[in-house]
Design a protein around this motif. Structure first.
Motif, short mmCIF file in Angstrom:
data_model
loop_
_atom_site.label_atom_id
_atom_site.label_comp_id
_atom_site.label_asym_id
_atom_site.label_seq_id
_atom_site.Cartn_x
_atom_site.Cartn_y
_atom_site.Cartn_z
N ALA A 1 0.83 -1.20 0.00
CA ALA A 1 0.00 0.00 0.00
C ALA A 1 0.86 1.25 0.00
CB ALA A 1 -0.94 0.00 1.20
N VAL A 2 1.93 1.23 0.78
CA VAL A 2 2.86 2.36 0.81
C VAL A 2 3.52 2.52 -0.57
CG1 VAL A 2 5.01 3.22 1.80
CG2 VAL A 2 3.27 2.21 3.29
N GLN A 3 3.86 1.39 -1.17
CA GLN A 3 4.46 1.42 -2.51
C GLN A 3 3.48 1.97 -3.53
OE1 GLN A 3 6.06 -2.38 -3.75
NE2 GLN A 3 6.18 -1.75 -5.90
N ALA A 4 2.20 1.57 -3.41
CA ALA A 4 1.19 2.03 -4.37
C ALA A 4 0.88 3.51 -4.20
CB ALA A 4 -0.09 1.22 -4.19
N LYS A 5 1.11 4.01 -2.99
CA LYS A 5 0.81 5.42 -2.71
C LYS A 5 1.78 6.36 -3.44
CE LYS A 5 -0.01 8.52 1.22
NZ LYS A 5 0.08 8.67 2.68
N ASN A 6 2.89 5.81 -3.86
CA ASN A 6 3.89 6.61 -4.59
C ASN A 6 3.32 7.07 -5.92
OD1 ASN A 6 6.14 7.62 -5.93
ND2 ASN A 6 7.52 6.08 -5.04
N ASN A 7 3.34 8.37 -6.16
CA ASN A 7 2.73 8.92 -7.37
C ASN A 7 3.48 8.58 -8.65
OD1 ASN A 7 0.65 10.15 -5.95
ND2 ASN A 7 1.85 12.00 -5.55
N THR A 8 4.64 7.99 -8.51
CA THR A 8 5.41 7.66 -9.71
C THR A 8 4.94 6.36 -10.37
OG1 THR A 8 7.08 6.46 -8.41
CG2 THR A 8 7.44 8.83 -8.79
N ASN A 9 4.04 5.65 -9.71
CA ASN A 9 3.57 4.37 -10.26
C ASN A 9 2.63 4.61 -11.44
OD1 ASN A 9 4.77 2.40 -8.42
ND2 ASN A 9 3.46 3.35 -6.87
N GLY A 10 2.86 3.82 -12.49
CA GLY A 10 1.94 3.86 -13.61
C GLY A 10 0.87 2.80 -13.44
N LYS A 11 -0.02 2.70 -14.41
CA LYS A 11 -1.14 1.75 -14.31
C LYS A 11 -0.65 0.31 -14.25
CE LYS A 11 -5.58 0.58 -16.41
NZ LYS A 11 -6.56 0.89 -17.46
N SER A 12 0.37 -0.01 -15.04
CA SER A 12 0.88 -1.39 -15.05
C SER A 12 1.51 -1.75 -13.71
CB SER A 12 1.90 -1.56 -16.17
OG SER A 12 2.99 -0.67 -16.00
N GLU A 13 2.22 -0.77 -13.10
CA GLU A 13 2.81 -1.03 -11.79
C GLU A 13 1.73 -1.26 -10.74
OE1 GLU A 13 3.79 1.36 -13.78
OE2 GLU A 13 5.96 1.13 -14.07
N LEU A 14 0.66 -0.46 -10.81
CA LEU A 14 -0.43 -0.64 -9.84
C LEU A 14 -1.12 -1.98 -10.04
CD1 LEU A 14 -2.03 2.94 -9.84
CD2 LEU A 14 -0.54 1.92 -8.11
N GLN A 15 -1.29 -2.38 -11.30
CA GLN A 15 -1.92 -3.68 -11.56
C GLN A 15 -1.05 -4.83 -11.04
OE1 GLN A 15 -2.62 -3.50 -15.81
NE2 GLN A 15 -4.66 -2.59 -15.55
N ALA A 16 0.27 -4.67 -11.16
CA ALA A 16 1.18 -5.70 -10.64
C ALA A 16 1.05 -5.80 -9.12
CB ALA A 16 2.62 -5.38 -11.04
N ILE A 17 0.94 -4.64 -8.48
CA ILE A 17 0.72 -4.64 -7.03
C ILE A 17 -0.61 -5.28 -6.70
CG2 ILE A 17 0.41 -3.16 -5.00
CD1 ILE A 17 2.33 -1.16 -6.29
N GLY A 18 -1.62 -5.02 -7.54
CA GLY A 18 -2.94 -5.61 -7.34
C GLY A 18 -2.90 -7.13 -7.40
N VAL A 19 -2.06 -7.67 -8.29
CA VAL A 19 -1.91 -9.13 -8.38
C VAL A 19 -1.35 -9.68 -7.08
CG1 VAL A 19 -0.67 -11.00 -9.53
CG2 VAL A 19 -1.69 -9.16 -10.89
N GLU A 20 -0.36 -9.00 -6.52
CA GLU A 20 0.22 -9.43 -5.25
C GLU A 20 -0.80 -9.36 -4.12
OE1 GLU A 20 4.31 -8.40 -4.15
OE2 GLU A 20 4.39 -7.22 -6.01
N VAL A 21 -1.57 -8.28 -4.10
CA VAL A 21 -2.59 -8.13 -3.07
C VAL A 21 -3.62 -9.25 -3.17
CG1 VAL A 21 -4.49 -6.68 -2.22
CG2 VAL A 21 -2.29 -5.64 -2.80
N LYS A 22 -3.99 -9.61 -4.38
CA LYS A 22 -4.96 -10.71 -4.58
C LYS A 22 -4.41 -12.01 -4.02
CE LYS A 22 -7.41 -13.36 -8.11
NZ LYS A 22 -7.62 -13.59 -9.56
N GLN A 23 -3.14 -12.29 -4.30
CA GLN A 23 -2.54 -13.53 -3.78
C GLN A 23 -2.49 -13.53 -2.26
OE1 GLN A 23 -1.69 -16.25 -5.59
NE2 GLN A 23 -2.57 -15.13 -7.33
N LEU A 24 -2.17 -12.38 -1.69
CA LEU A 24 -2.13 -12.29 -0.23
C LEU A 24 -3.52 -12.45 0.37
CD1 LEU A 24 0.41 -9.33 0.14
CD2 LEU A 24 0.81 -11.74 0.70
N LYS A 25 -4.52 -11.89 -0.30
CA LYS A 25 -5.90 -12.03 0.18
C LYS A 25 -6.31 -13.50 0.16
CE LYS A 25 -9.18 -11.61 -2.66
NZ LYS A 25 -10.12 -11.13 -3.70
N GLU A 26 -5.97 -14.20 -0.92
CA GLU A 26 -6.34 -15.61 -1.02
C GLU A 26 -5.60 -16.45 0.02
OE1 GLU A 26 -5.63 -16.68 -5.08
OE2 GLU A 26 -7.44 -15.68 -5.82
N GLN A 27 -4.34 -16.06 0.29
CA GLN A 27 -3.59 -16.78 1.33
C GLN A 27 -4.21 -16.54 2.70
OE1 GLN A 27 -1.42 -19.05 1.13
NE2 GLN A 27 -0.93 -19.21 3.31
#
Length: 298
Positions: free
Chosen positions: A94-120
């Motif tokens: 979340a702290v990483q995603a808060k960085n304004n330098t992230n583009g859409k692809s970077e945010l989507q990659a973070i979203g994939v990680e969050v999904k895996q963590l949620k499922e775990q």
């Protein structure tokens, strides 16, 4: 009174039989290490043994219950700790995603990680030990958390699992799933719904109010930590109880042994002495009791 040869024979046989009975009892005590082999040998010892055995069996049953409680608490604490670690990783993302330098692809990659963590985390919440869901209380045949498929998750209301660890004490060994996974946020979402919303926001690339997301993550983490602390307190209490049970088992075993067990040195010495008496008795009676009339006339 006239003493006849027949009377001497009968008395001799009775004494020899009594000697054999003493030898048999002593032999049984040496072989078994016990004072009695049946209740009629000594009813008082038998009655006390029954009482002491009952006490010892109760202590051992409480120890078995305590062992089950340890297993439940240890597995629960381990899984909650893993959940806290997952929330820590989610916060980093979340702290990483808060960085304004992230583009859409970077945010989507973070979203994939969050999904895996949620499922775990969902897998952790629905952990089974010996075929039982440890976070669903007495209703351990069904999973405590259900994915409704629409971004909402239903967490069960559960009844406590308690274990008798002494004659007058029961101890709660489970963790309520709502407490174990941080309760609900101010918006009314549980941790799985919050992570699902966060994941969708990351995938769409439209992040809003990340401070609120971080606050929610911290709230859930704090709730999990509080539940883990409660489990630790119960675990410490169970250790004290188990120590006391071990002491009670030792005492009960000693009392039972003192009541039932023989002193082998004494019994062996008595057995040897009785053997000597028995041999002497046989030798003397061989001279007194004449087997034939001819031997008597001699």
């Amino acid at each position: 009174m006239r003493v006849t040869q027949g009377m001497i024979q009968q008395n001799s046989l009775r004494y020899i039989g009594s000697s054999y009975a003493k030898l048999d009892k002593l032999q049984s005590q040496v072989s078994s290490g016990k004072k009695i082999s049946k209740a009629s040998d000594d009813p008082i010892v038998a009655m006390k043994s029954l009482k002491y055995n009952t006490q010892l069996s109760q202590v051992k049953q409480y120890q078995s219950n305590a062992s089950q409680a340890f297993t439940w608490l240890e597995n629960t604490e381990t899984n909650i700790t893993e959940g806290i670690d997952i929330m820590s990783k989610v916060r980093e993302l979340a702290v990483q995603a808060k960085n304004n330098t992230n583009g859409k692809s970077e945010l989507q990659a973070i979203g994939v990680e969050v999904k895996q963590l949620k499922e775990q985390l969902l897998s952790i919440a629905n952990t089974q030990v010996n075929g039982r869901y440890i976070f669903n209380g007495t209703n351990s045949d069904t999973p405590p958390v259900v994915d409704n498929g629409d971004g909402t998750y239903t967490i069960s209301d559960t009844d406590d699992v308690t274990v008798n660890v002494t004659s007058n004490l029961t101890l709660k060994v489970n963790s309520d799933p709502k407490s174990a996974f941080g309760g609900t946020s101010e918006s009314g979402q549980n941790v799985f719904e919050m992570l699902d919303s966060f994941q969708k926001a990351l995938n769409s690339g439209s992040l809003e109010d990340m401070d609120s997301v971080l606050d929610n993550i911290d709230q859930f983490s704090d709730g999990m930590s509080a539940e883990r602390s409660d489990l630790g307190a119960r675990y410490n209490r169970l250790e004290l109880i188990n120590t006391r049970l071990a002491s009670q088992e030792e005492t009960a075993t000693k009392v039972l042994s003192d009541n039932e067990d023989v002193e082998l040195e004494e019994i062996i010495t008595e057995f040897i002495a009785q053997q000597s008496v028995h041999r002497a008795s046989l030798a003397v009676n061989a001279q007194i009791v004449q087997p034939t009339l001819i031997d008597f006339l001699k």
